[in-house]
Design a protein around this motif. Structure first.
Motif, PDB file in Angstrom:
ATOM      1  N   LEU A 164       0.687  -1.177   0.050  1.00 14.62           N
ATOM      2  CA  LEU A 164      -0.052  -0.056  -0.004  1.00 14.62           C
ATOM      3  C   LEU A 164       0.904   1.132   0.132  1.00 14.62           C
ATOM      4  O   LEU A 164       0.222   2.305  -0.139  1.00 14.62           O
ATOM      5  CB  LEU A 164      -1.023   0.076   1.263  1.00 14.62           C
ATOM      6  N   VAL A 217      -3.490  -5.661  -3.394  1.00 15.16           N
ATOM      7  CA  VAL A 217      -4.034  -4.406  -2.678  1.00 15.16           C
ATOM      8  C   VAL A 217      -5.142  -4.640  -1.863  1.00 15.16           C
ATOM      9  O   VAL A 217      -5.176  -4.438  -0.754  1.00 15.16           O
ATOM     10  CB  VAL A 217      -4.395  -3.400  -3.501  1.00 15.16           C
ATOM     11  N   ASN A 218      -5.902  -5.532  -2.430  1.00 15.20           N
ATOM     12  CA  ASN A 218      -7.177  -5.745  -1.525  1.00 15.20           C
ATOM     13  C   ASN A 218      -7.042  -6.742  -0.264  1.00 15.20           C
ATOM     14  O   ASN A 218      -7.235  -6.338   0.872  1.00 15.20           O
ATOM     15  CB  ASN A 218      -8.194  -6.667  -2.359  1.00 15.20           C
ATOM     16  N   THR A 243      -6.179   3.807   5.042  1.00 17.54           N
ATOM     17  CA  THR A 243      -7.361   3.821   4.086  1.00 17.54           C
ATOM     18  C   THR A 243      -7.249   4.808   2.911  1.00 17.54           C
ATOM     19  O   THR A 243      -7.501   4.366   1.838  1.00 17.54           O
ATOM     20  CB  THR A 243      -8.645   4.464   4.762  1.00 17.54           C
ATOM     21  N   TYR A 296      -4.911   2.891   0.524  1.00 17.55           N
ATOM     22  CA  TYR A 296      -5.745   2.051  -0.262  1.00 17.55           C
ATOM     23  C   TYR A 296      -6.693   2.498  -1.368  1.00 17.55           C
ATOM     24  O   TYR A 296      -6.635   1.885  -2.381  1.00 17.55           O
ATOM     25  CB  TYR A 296      -6.776   1.019   0.692  1.00 17.55           C
ATOM     26  N   TYR A 333      -4.960  -4.538   2.445  1.00 16.49           N
ATOM     27  CA  TYR A 333      -5.859  -3.456   2.926  1.00 16.49           C
ATOM     28  C   TYR A 333      -6.699  -4.454   4.125  1.00 16.49           C
ATOM     29  O   TYR A 333      -6.993  -4.094   5.341  1.00 16.49           O
ATOM     30  CB  TYR A 333      -7.040  -2.816   2.155  1.00 16.49           C
TER      31      TYR A 333
END
Length: 204
Positions: free
Chosen positions: A11, A50-51, A23, A26, A54
């Motif tokens: 991230l 990335v998902n 956040t 992300y 996070y």
């Protein structure tokens, strides 16, 4: 994403980043790598990373930090020993003591995310290299449960609340038992379903 990858690095934030910074990072990464913007397979791969990063961080390392008083110094992670020592600090933090204790030596954790089940409104779901492992936070007994990929007969996911973009993951075991994990982000539910499919194929 391998459990040995660093979710902070994916991230683009440092290990002392606040919940708001994570956040924000992300959202920026999602804008850049979302498959709808083009980029083909590379974009899909990066968006999946990335998902997962996070999901690990939003319930992990900065959860306690978010509740800390403003200006409080960030704790530096100590050298890992004991259960889960082979995992990244953010993953160990996200799992917590009970799920860490349920791991077998060297078991690789691919994803950790908050969820909800019929048995507990607050659950924590982990996807390892070979099974689903979850903690029922509201339960008094049998708080930690697991299900090997080879015991899953079918899996599906769909939006439960389209306006809020909340998904549910439904499973049926080979013995006929039905399970559902709700309050998931759609991308997370899809990633888990894909991981289960891959794990089932490998178990055959």
């Amino acid at each position: 994403m391998s459990a040995r990858s660093d979710p902070f690095a994916i991230l683009g934030v440092n290990a002392g980043a606040s919940a708001r910074e994570v956040t924000s990072a992300y959202r920026e990464a999602a804008k850049r790598w979302h498959p709808d913007r083009g980029g083909g397979e590379e974009a899909q791969r990066r968006m999946a990373e990335v998902n997962v990063a996070y999901d690990l961080l939003r319930d992990g390392g900065w959860r306690a930090q978010a509740a800390a008083p403003p200006g409080a110094p960030h704790a530096q992670p100590a050298a890992a020993t004991g259960r889960g020592a082979w995992l990244q600090p953010a993953i160990r933090e996200a799992l917590g003591a009970e799920l860490l204790a349920a791991l077998t030596a060297g078991e690789d954790v691919r994803l950790v995310t908050p969820a909800s089940t019929w048995a507990s409104a607050r659950a924590l779901l982990a996807v390892t290299e070979r099974r689903l492992l979850w903690l029922l936070d509201d339960a008094i007994a049998s708080r930690v449960q697991s299900l090997p990929f080879g015991s899953i007969a079918s899996v599906e996911h769909h939006l439960r609340r389209p306006r809020r973009r909340v998904a549910v993951l439904r499973l049926q075991t080979v013995s006929g038992r039905r399970l559902a994990f709700s309050e998931l982000r759609p991308a997370t539910a899809a990633a888990i379903a894909q991981r289960i499919a891959t794990g089932r194929a490998a178990a055959r």
